[in-house]
Write a protein that holds these residues in place. Structure first.
Motif, PDB file in Angstrom:
ATOM      1  N   GLN A 246       0.803  -1.221   0.000  1.00  9.81           N
ATOM      2  CA  GLN A 246       0.000   0.000   0.000  1.00  9.81           C
ATOM      3  C   GLN A 246       0.839   1.276   0.000  1.00  9.81           C
ATOM      4  N   VAL A 247       2.158   1.135   0.000  1.00 12.48           N
ATOM      5  CA  VAL A 247       3.012   2.326   0.057  1.00 12.48           C
ATOM      6  C   VAL A 247       2.839   3.169  -1.191  1.00 12.48           C
ATOM      7  N   GLY A 248       3.063   4.449  -1.023  1.00 12.60           N
ATOM      8  CA  GLY A 248       2.960   5.371  -2.148  1.00 12.60           C
ATOM      9  C   GLY A 248       4.313   5.648  -2.753  1.00 12.60           C
ATOM     10  N   LYS A 249       4.315   6.442  -3.778  1.00 13.11           N
ATOM     11  CA  LYS A 249       5.560   6.864  -4.419  1.00 13.11           C
ATOM     12  C   LYS A 249       5.892   8.264  -3.946  1.00 13.11           C
ATOM     13  N   ASN A 250       6.446   8.337  -2.769  1.00 16.36           N
ATOM     14  CA  ASN A 250       6.850   9.602  -2.140  1.00 16.36           C
ATOM     15  C   ASN A 250       5.660  10.543  -1.961  1.00 16.36           C
ATOM     16  N   ASN A 251       4.555   9.979  -1.514  1.00 20.44           N
ATOM     17  CA  ASN A 251       3.352  10.783  -1.300  1.00 20.44           C
ATOM     18  C   ASN A 251       2.893  10.801   0.156  1.00 20.44           C
ATOM     19  N   GLY A 252       3.719  10.279   1.058  1.00 22.62           N
ATOM     20  CA  GLY A 252       3.390  10.333   2.476  1.00 22.62           C
ATOM     21  C   GLY A 252       2.769   9.073   3.040  1.00 22.62           C
ATOM     22  N   LYS A 253       2.622   8.046   2.237  1.00 23.65           N
ATOM     23  CA  LYS A 253       2.101   6.770   2.739  1.00 23.65           C
ATOM     24  C   LYS A 253       3.290   5.874   3.043  1.00 23.65           C
ATOM     25  N   TRP A 254       3.502   5.617   4.331  1.00 21.98           N
ATOM     26  CA  TRP A 254       4.676   4.888   4.796  1.00 21.98           C
ATOM     27  C   TRP A 254       4.300   3.539   5.378  1.00 21.98           C
ATOM     28  N   PHE A 255       5.209   2.581   5.166  1.00 22.94           N
ATOM     29  CA  PHE A 255       5.125   1.277   5.807  1.00 22.94           C
ATOM     30  C   PHE A 255       6.427   1.072   6.562  1.00 22.94           C
ATOM     31  N   PHE A 256       6.333   0.826   7.867  1.00 19.15           N
ATOM     32  CA  PHE A 256       7.530   0.614   8.677  1.00 19.15           C
ATOM     33  C   PHE A 256       7.917  -0.864   8.644  1.00 19.15           C
ATOM     34  N   VAL A 257       9.139  -1.137   8.206  1.00 17.83           N
ATOM     35  CA  VAL A 257       9.637  -2.509   8.089  1.00 17.83           C
ATOM     36  C   VAL A 257      10.421  -2.897   9.336  1.00 17.83           C
ATOM     37  N   LYS A 258      10.601  -4.190   9.526  1.00 13.57           N
ATOM     38  CA  LYS A 258      11.282  -4.696  10.718  1.00 13.57           C
ATOM     39  C   LYS A 258      12.801  -4.661  10.596  1.00 13.57           C
ATOM     40  N   TYR A 259      13.304  -4.705   9.372  1.00 12.45           N
ATOM     41  CA  TYR A 259      14.752  -4.797   9.164  1.00 12.45           C
ATOM     42  C   TYR A 259      15.223  -3.701   8.206  1.00 12.45           C
ATOM     43  N   ALA A 260      16.399  -3.158   8.479  1.00  3.85           N
ATOM     44  CA  ALA A 260      16.952  -2.055   7.695  1.00  3.85           C
ATOM     45  C   ALA A 260      17.130  -2.405   6.221  1.00  3.85           C
ATOM     46  N   ASN A 261      17.498  -3.650   5.934  1.00  2.00           N
ATOM     47  CA  ASN A 261      17.749  -4.019   4.537  1.00  2.00           C
ATOM     48  C   ASN A 261      16.467  -4.130   3.711  1.00  2.00           C
ATOM     49  N   GLN A 262      15.312  -4.068   4.356  1.00  2.00           N
ATOM     50  CA  GLN A 262      14.026  -4.094   3.642  1.00  2.00           C
ATOM     51  C   GLN A 262      13.535  -2.684   3.310  1.00  2.00           C
ATOM     52  N   SER A 263      14.214  -1.681   3.823  1.00  2.00           N
ATOM     53  CA  SER A 263      13.706  -0.311   3.714  1.00  2.00           C
ATOM     54  C   SER A 263      14.230   0.418   2.482  1.00  2.00           C
ATOM     55  N   ASP A 264      13.464   1.432   2.095  1.00  2.00           N
ATOM     56  CA  ASP A 264      13.914   2.361   1.058  1.00  2.00           C
ATOM     57  C   ASP A 264      14.649   3.533   1.693  1.00  2.00           C
ATOM     58  N   LYS A 265      14.204   3.922   2.882  1.00  2.00           N
ATOM     59  CA  LYS A 265      14.849   5.003   3.621  1.00  2.00           C
ATOM     60  C   LYS A 265      14.938   4.654   5.096  1.00  2.00           C
ATOM     61  N   LYS A 266      16.068   5.065   5.696  1.00  2.00           N
ATOM     62  CA  LYS A 266      16.251   4.910   7.138  1.00  2.00           C
ATOM     63  C   LYS A 266      16.099   6.290   7.763  1.00  2.00           C
ATOM     64  N   ILE A 267      15.256   6.368   8.788  1.00  2.00           N
ATOM     65  CA  ILE A 267      15.026   7.657   9.423  1.00  2.00           C
ATOM     66  C   ILE A 267      15.396   7.606  10.897  1.00  2.00           C
ATOM     67  N   TYR A 268      15.704   8.775  11.424  1.00  2.00           N
ATOM     68  CA  TYR A 268      15.981   8.931  12.850  1.00  2.00           C
ATOM     69  C   TYR A 268      15.072  10.030  13.366  1.00  2.00           C
ATOM     70  N   PHE A 269      14.349   9.741  14.443  1.00  2.00           N
ATOM     71  CA  PHE A 269      13.457  10.718  15.042  1.00  2.00           C
ATOM     72  C   PHE A 269      14.242  11.597  16.013  1.00  2.00           C
ATOM     73  N   VAL A 270      14.281  12.891  15.737  1.00  2.00           N
ATOM     74  CA  VAL A 270      15.002  13.842  16.584  1.00  2.00           C
ATOM     75  C   VAL A 270      14.047  14.466  17.595  1.00  2.00           C
ATOM     76  N   LYS A 271      14.620  15.058  18.653  1.00  2.00           N
ATOM     77  CA  LYS A 271      13.807  15.650  19.718  1.00  2.00           C
ATOM     78  C   LYS A 271      13.379  17.075  19.427  1.00  2.00           C
ATOM     79  N   TYR A 272      14.152  17.774  18.603  1.00  2.00           N
ATOM     80  CA  TYR A 272      13.891  19.182  18.351  1.00  2.00           C
ATOM     81  C   TYR A 272      13.759  19.451  16.854  1.00  2.00           C
ATOM     82  N   ALA A 273      12.850  20.349  16.502  1.00  2.00           N
ATOM     83  CA  ALA A 273      12.558  20.647  15.102  1.00  2.00           C
ATOM     84  C   ALA A 273      13.775  21.169  14.345  1.00  2.00           C
ATOM     85  N   ASN A 274      14.637  21.933  15.017  1.00  2.00           N
ATOM     86  CA  ASN A 274      15.797  22.501  14.323  1.00  2.00           C
ATOM     87  C   ASN A 274      16.880  21.468  14.001  1.00  2.00           C
ATOM     88  N   GLN A 275      16.747  20.257  14.519  1.00  2.00           N
ATOM     89  CA  GLN A 275      17.698  19.180  14.204  1.00  2.00           C
ATOM     90  C   GLN A 275      17.259  18.364  12.995  1.00  2.00           C
TER      91      GLN A 275
END
Length: 108
Positions: free
Chosen positions: A53-82
């Motif tokens: 059901q994922v989109g093509k860069n339209n905001g529909k995300w699927f969180f995978v269990k393993y890094a090698n299955q992902s298209d992008k790896k993200i890190y959640f930061v604590k502050y907006a300026n980071q």
């Protein structure tokens, strides 16, 4: 010819939004801040239940269990300026979209 078709197929799949959340900022492709309000976000994100059901860069995300299955790896930061991109999770799939198109390149 088969190799060319296979390559084109893989290129088409690479723009999906399969996301993996990493534990450290230096492991991430994109640093993300989660906003409480949609008007403060660059991207409105809807979490889909299934990978197909994922989109093509339209905001529909699927969180995978393993890094090698992902298209992008993200890190959640604590502050907006980071963050590279500010997101807000939405309840309905039709609300998922980019609000600040200048930051769309982070997810290609």
């Amino acid at each position: 010819m088969k190799r060319l078709l296979s390559l084109l197929f893989l290129i088409g799949l690479s723009f999906g939004q399969k996301i993996y959340s990493v534990d450290y900022a230096n492991q991430a492709d994109v640093k993300v801040f989660v906003s409480d309000y949609p008007n403060q976000a660059d991207l409105l994100v809807y979490k889909v239940k299934y990978a197909n059901q994922v989109g093509k860069n339209n905001g529909k995300w699927f969180f995978v269990k393993y890094a090698n299955q992902s298209d992008k790896k993200i890190y959640f930061v604590k502050y907006a300026n980071q963050a590279n991109v500010k997101i807000c999770f939405v309840k309905y799939s039709n609300l998922a979209k980019w609000q600040n198109k200048e930051k769309i390149h982070f997810f290609y």
